[in-house]
Structure formats: structure tokens, C-alpha cells
Design a protein around this motif. Sequence first.
Motif, PDB file in Angstrom:
ATOM      1  N   GLY A  16       0.861  -1.348   0.024  1.00 18.12           N
ATOM      2  CA  GLY A  16      -0.188   0.153  -0.019  1.00 18.12           C
ATOM      3  C   GLY A  16       0.888   1.136  -0.213  1.00 18.12           C
ATOM      4  N   ALA A  17       2.237   1.066  -0.484  1.00 17.16           N
ATOM      5  CA  ALA A  17       3.054   2.336  -0.660  1.00 17.16           C
ATOM      6  C   ALA A  17       2.980   2.560  -2.067  1.00 17.16           C
ATOM      7  N   ASN A  18       2.706   4.166  -2.632  1.00 14.74           N
ATOM      8  CA  ASN A  18       2.355   4.455  -3.967  1.00 14.74           C
ATOM      9  C   ASN A  18       3.543   4.817  -4.432  1.00 14.74           C
ATOM     10  N   THR A  19       4.623   3.943  -4.467  1.00 17.84           N
ATOM     11  CA  THR A  19       6.158   4.451  -4.723  1.00 17.84           C
ATOM     12  C   THR A  19       6.357   4.244  -6.340  1.00 17.84           C
ATOM     13  N   GLY A  20       7.203   4.729  -6.779  1.00 17.71           N
ATOM     14  CA  GLY A  20       7.888   4.474  -8.226  1.00 17.71           C
ATOM     15  C   GLY A  20       8.557   3.264  -8.222  1.00 17.71           C
ATOM     16  N   ILE A  21       9.651   3.124  -9.569  1.00 17.03           N
ATOM     17  CA  ILE A  21       9.979   1.906  -9.734  1.00 17.03           C
ATOM     18  C   ILE A  21      11.653   2.106  -9.478  1.00 17.03           C
ATOM     19  N   MET A  22      12.071   3.494  -9.129  1.00 12.70           N
ATOM     20  CA  MET A  22      13.511   3.675  -9.156  1.00 12.70           C
ATOM     21  C   MET A  22      14.118   2.708  -8.160  1.00 12.70           C
ATOM     22  N   ASP A  23      13.787   2.659  -6.935  1.00 10.67           N
ATOM     23  CA  ASP A  23      14.524   1.832  -5.855  1.00 10.67           C
ATOM     24  C   ASP A  23      14.815   0.293  -6.267  1.00 10.67           C
ATOM     25  N   GLN A  24      13.798  -0.245  -6.736  1.00 10.72           N
ATOM     26  CA  GLN A  24      13.997  -1.640  -6.998  1.00 10.72           C
ATOM     27  C   GLN A  24      14.587  -1.773  -8.282  1.00 10.72           C
ATOM     28  N   MET A  25      14.781  -0.917  -9.260  1.00  7.74           N
ATOM     29  CA  MET A  25      15.617  -0.906 -10.535  1.00  7.74           C
ATOM     30  C   MET A  25      17.096  -0.807  -9.993  1.00  7.74           C
ATOM     31  N   ILE A  26      17.364   0.206  -9.195  1.00  4.28           N
ATOM     32  CA  ILE A  26      18.816   0.160  -8.926  1.00  4.28           C
ATOM     33  C   ILE A  26      19.254  -0.870  -7.916  1.00  4.28           C
ATOM     34  N   SER A  27      18.423  -1.277  -7.067  1.00  4.65           N
ATOM     35  CA  SER A  27      18.861  -2.240  -6.003  1.00  4.65           C
ATOM     36  C   SER A  27      19.315  -3.682  -6.984  1.00  4.65           C
ATOM     37  N   ALA A  28      18.406  -3.922  -7.935  1.00  4.13           N
ATOM     38  CA  ALA A  28      18.300  -5.124  -8.699  1.00  4.13           C
ATOM     39  C   ALA A  28      19.575  -5.055  -9.691  1.00  4.13           C
ATOM     40  N   ASN A  29      19.584  -3.715 -10.263  1.00  3.37           N
ATOM     41  CA  ASN A  29      20.776  -3.820 -11.282  1.00  3.37           C
ATOM     42  C   ASN A  29      22.153  -2.925 -11.250  1.00  3.37           C
ATOM     43  N   GLY A  30      22.231  -2.387  -9.821  1.00  2.00           N
ATOM     44  CA  GLY A  30      23.342  -1.542  -9.630  1.00  2.00           C
ATOM     45  C   GLY A  30      24.646  -2.174 -10.136  1.00  2.00           C
ATOM     46  N   ARG A  31      25.825  -1.384 -10.402  1.00  2.00           N
ATOM     47  CA  ARG A  31      26.919  -1.655 -11.110  1.00  2.00           C
ATOM     48  C   ARG A  31      27.846  -0.915 -10.369  1.00  2.00           C
ATOM     49  N   ALA A  32      29.025  -1.797  -9.896  1.00  2.00           N
ATOM     50  CA  ALA A  32      30.030  -1.231  -8.943  1.00  2.00           C
ATOM     51  C   ALA A  32      30.709  -0.288  -9.712  1.00  2.00           C
ATOM     52  N   GLY A  33      31.175   1.233  -8.920  1.00  2.00           N
ATOM     53  CA  GLY A  33      31.682   2.138  -9.693  1.00  2.00           C
ATOM     54  C   GLY A  33      30.960   3.291 -10.373  1.00  2.00           C
ATOM     55  N   PHE A  34      29.536   2.927 -10.852  1.00  2.00           N
ATOM     56  CA  PHE A  34      28.826   3.769 -11.683  1.00  2.00           C
ATOM     57  C   PHE A  34      27.405   4.102 -10.788  1.00  2.00           C
ATOM     58  N   ALA A  35      27.055   5.201 -11.420  1.00  2.00           N
ATOM     59  CA  ALA A  35      25.644   5.317 -10.874  1.00  2.00           C
ATOM     60  C   ALA A  35      24.972   4.831 -12.260  1.00  2.00           C
ATOM     61  N   LEU A  36      23.530   4.648 -12.106  1.00  2.00           N
ATOM     62  CA  LEU A  36      22.920   4.315 -13.487  1.00  2.00           C
ATOM     63  C   LEU A  36      21.775   5.398 -13.847  1.00  2.00           C
ATOM     64  N   LEU A  37      21.947   5.878 -14.984  1.00  2.00           N
ATOM     65  CA  LEU A  37      20.856   6.492 -15.562  1.00  2.00           C
ATOM     66  C   LEU A  37      19.716   5.617 -15.944  1.00  2.00           C
ATOM     67  N   ILE A  38      18.740   6.022 -15.282  1.00  8.05           N
ATOM     68  CA  ILE A  38      17.388   5.010 -15.721  1.00  8.05           C
ATOM     69  C   ILE A  38      16.411   5.868 -16.317  1.00  8.05           C
ATOM     70  N   ASP A  39      15.974   5.360 -17.341  1.00  7.26           N
ATOM     71  CA  ASP A  39      14.724   6.045 -18.039  1.00  7.26           C
ATOM     72  C   ASP A  39      13.409   5.364 -17.529  1.00  7.26           C
ATOM     73  N   CYS A  40      12.702   6.053 -16.606  1.00  8.90           N
ATOM     74  CA  CYS A  40      11.753   5.237 -15.995  1.00  8.90           C
ATOM     75  C   CYS A  40      10.600   4.828 -16.760  1.00  8.90           C
ATOM     76  N   ARG A  41      10.402   5.454 -18.104  1.00  8.85           N
ATOM     77  CA  ARG A  41       9.416   5.179 -18.823  1.00  8.85           C
ATOM     78  C   ARG A  41       9.611   3.675 -19.530  1.00  8.85           C
ATOM     79  N   ASP A  42      11.070   3.459 -20.365  1.00  7.83           N
ATOM     80  CA  ASP A  42      11.123   2.082 -20.912  1.00  7.83           C
ATOM     81  C   ASP A  42      11.954   1.363 -20.102  1.00  7.83           C
ATOM     82  N   LEU A  43      12.521   1.729 -18.957  1.00  4.83           N
ATOM     83  CA  LEU A  43      13.465   1.129 -17.946  1.00  4.83           C
ATOM     84  C   LEU A  43      14.770   0.579 -18.583  1.00  4.83           C
ATOM     85  N   THR A  44      15.201   1.355 -19.636  1.00  2.00           N
ATOM     86  CA  THR A  44      16.414   1.212 -20.054  1.00  2.00           C
ATOM     87  C   THR A  44      17.483   1.963 -18.964  1.00  2.00           C
ATOM     88  N   MET A  45      18.613   1.661 -19.250  1.00  2.58           N
ATOM     89  CA  MET A  45      19.718   1.982 -18.184  1.00  2.58           C
ATOM     90  C   MET A  45      20.894   2.103 -18.901  1.00  2.58           C
TER      91      MET A  45
END
Length: 378
Positions: free
Chosen positions: A164-193
Motif C-alpha cells: 500500500g505504498a504508492n512508490t515509483g520503480i527507481m528503488d527496485q531498479m537500482i537495487s536489482a541492477n546496480g553496477r560497482a563504480g557507476f551510477a545508473l541513468l534509468i529512463d523510468c518510461r522504458d526502463l532502459t539503463m
Amino acid sequence: MNLKEHVIEAFEQRFGERPSTIIRSPGRVNLIGEHTDYNDGFVLPLAIDRAVWLALRPREDGRVLAYSQEQPEPTDFALRESQHTNSGWAEYVKGMARMLLDAGYDLTGWEGVLTSDVPVGSGLSSSAALEMAVGRAFAAVSNFPFDGIKMARLGQQTENEWVGANTGIMDQMISANGRAGFALLIDCRDLTMAPIPLPQETAVLILDTMTRHSHTDSGYNERRESCERAAAFFGVSHLRDVSLAQFEARAAELDDITRRRARHVITENDRVLAAVQSMQAGDAATLGRLMNASHASLRDDFAVTNAQLDEIARLAQAQPGCFGARMTGGGFGGCAVALVEAEMAAEIATAVAAQYQSAASLIPHIYITTASSGTATL
Ligand code: ADP
Ligand code: MG
């Protein structure tokens, strides 16, 4: 003892043997791009060196039994009969199981122990780290590949439809897909990174004000409603589709609140793209200025800071060797993030801690963090 050894030992004490699977699933901090994810916009987070660790083994009776070192009550349920019972952290585990089942995955049960050094409710997304750890656990015991984008969607559904938390998708995207040494640019429309390197010789500081948000606070949902209203006014599905020029041409027709909320989102999307360019050029000074501008916009237009976030960001920004600082996460409490000269990081942390403590009468937690990799078995 590090958390990996700790979780293995806790598992052995409970279950009398070594776990078959060990999972690490990180928290995250967002460099820039706040309240843009649910507007189909851009975000630029990194997975941090703090994580949920889960040690487990499969079970053949279709049940899940999980203990958390940080919670008194275990989570214990039958996969196919799980009910929503509002019982705290169990809901994240049950929710992920239900979303996976509804998505057609054939699930095996498991039992295990988890522990974490992601602080809860401070805006570093302990909940997404937990969801992705649970997704990874099911993938391991049920023998399906862990798809970081699919799992992120199911984690967001867990938050939205089960917790019941109306949150976006950023948190799960970065937790699941993070990369050592990098930030990830995530387009939250098509979820490209796209991985974006952190500027050389910089460090990222997380500054926890020790004030706390709650996603069930009305403030968060009100902000979302304002964004939806503004998008409808411009005749688009999401504010992502409104350029600054289009906004300025018709801004006067909006009421003051809706205008400010929309202006934050539209300018913030531009700031994220500018931040990416500055990072690709190794230009920490420009990145820092964009972070400062983001904070001002979140404070003045989006109105999701509190006095402590404003104070800690201001103190960080004033330190020699600090390129920029801003609140990070949903706001209304929690953490700020600062980009600093690496060799000054410890000194800056000490100075801000002392100054914040005397200004706010709270002892902040300040961490120097590094960009880590996303959810994985180890
Ligand atoms: P955050 O900003 O940290 O994601 P949330 O309120 O969204 O804050 O999620 C925090 C919730 O996630 C906790 O109340 C708890 O239910 C769950 N959680 C986080 N870390 C743990 C943990 N180590 N063990 C059990 N549950 C956890
Ligand atoms: Mg959360």
C-alpha cells in the motif's frame, strides 16, 4: 565480522547446516532525479555498500519461513494461501511471492535468515533491497533466471498493491541492477539503463538527518496527484512529455501549487540529463551545482524537504571540498547526499556532523559510500 559471515553463522545456528544460497541485495542513494520516476522521467541512483543479506535453503512443502536479525517476529506462510495480514515486514515477503505467482512463476518454498545494515525508513530503500533479495531467493530455489527489470516491476507492484505504498520503480531498479563504480541513468518510461561513471577522486556522502518519513503520509500522495493534474492539463500521460518551453508557455494558467510541483519535475528531468553530461565530462563542479539546484527545487517548488534536510544540505554545501548536496529519496525526512573531494570526505563528514548536531540537536549518521553492484548470489 562482516554481514556475510554474520548471516551464514545465524543460519547455521538456526538450521544446523550451511545455507545453500547467500544473497546480497543493496540499498541505494539517488544522486539526482527526485520524484521523477512516477512521472516517467529520469533518475540517476547508485547501489550503495549497505545491503540486505539473506542466507537460505529450499523447502519442499511449499512454505516460506524467514527470520530477520532486525525483527522479532519471523515470516511464516504457505505460498499458495498467503493472506494480507498487515504484519510488518512479512508483507514484503508475501507480496513478492504473490506477485511472482500471479506473473506465472512456479515457486519452490525456502527458509532462511536475513540481516541488513540498510537503515530502515531513512530513504536508502531497505524495502526495495528486501524485495529484491526475496525475488533472488525465489529465483535460486525455483530455478528461474533473476531478471533485474522484471523483478523490479514485481517489487514495485508489491509496494503498490500489497504493502500500500504508492512508490515509483527507481528503488527496485537500482537495487536489482546496480553496477560497482557507476551510477545508473534509468529512463523510468522504458526502463532502459546506462552506467555513468562517478567523477574521479570524488566520494559520495550520505547524511542521515535522523528524521523519518512514512510513505503513508498524505504528502507523498498529494505530490503525485499534483503531477497527474499537471500532466492532464498539458494533455499528456506523464510530465516527462512536457518540455520546459511548453511548460513556461502555459504556466500562468495553472494554480500556484500545481505550477510549482510541475516545474520541479520538468526542471529536474533536465537536471538529470545535464548531470549525465557533466559526469561523462568528469566535471564534478557542474554536477555539484546541479545537485544544489535540485535541492532548492525540492525545497521551494516541490516542498518535500523538512528543516533538518535543509540544514544538513546547507551545511554540507558550505564545506570546502564539497561540490554539491541535496536531499535524496522521497523527502519529509531521511537523508541528504553530497558529492565531495575524496580526500576531504572524512573531514567534511566530521565537520557537518558537529555543526548539524549543534543546529538541530540531533546526532546525524554520516556514511562515506561507494557504488556497489546490484542484487546477486555470492
Ligand atoms: P525504506 O525507506 O527504508 O525503504 P520503508 O518504510 O519503505 O523504508 O521500508 C521499511 C520496511 O522494510 C521495514 O518497516 C520492514 O518492514 C522492511 N525491512 C527493511 N529492512 C528489514 C530487515 N532487515 N528485516 C526485516 N524487514 C526489513
Ligand atoms: Mg521503501
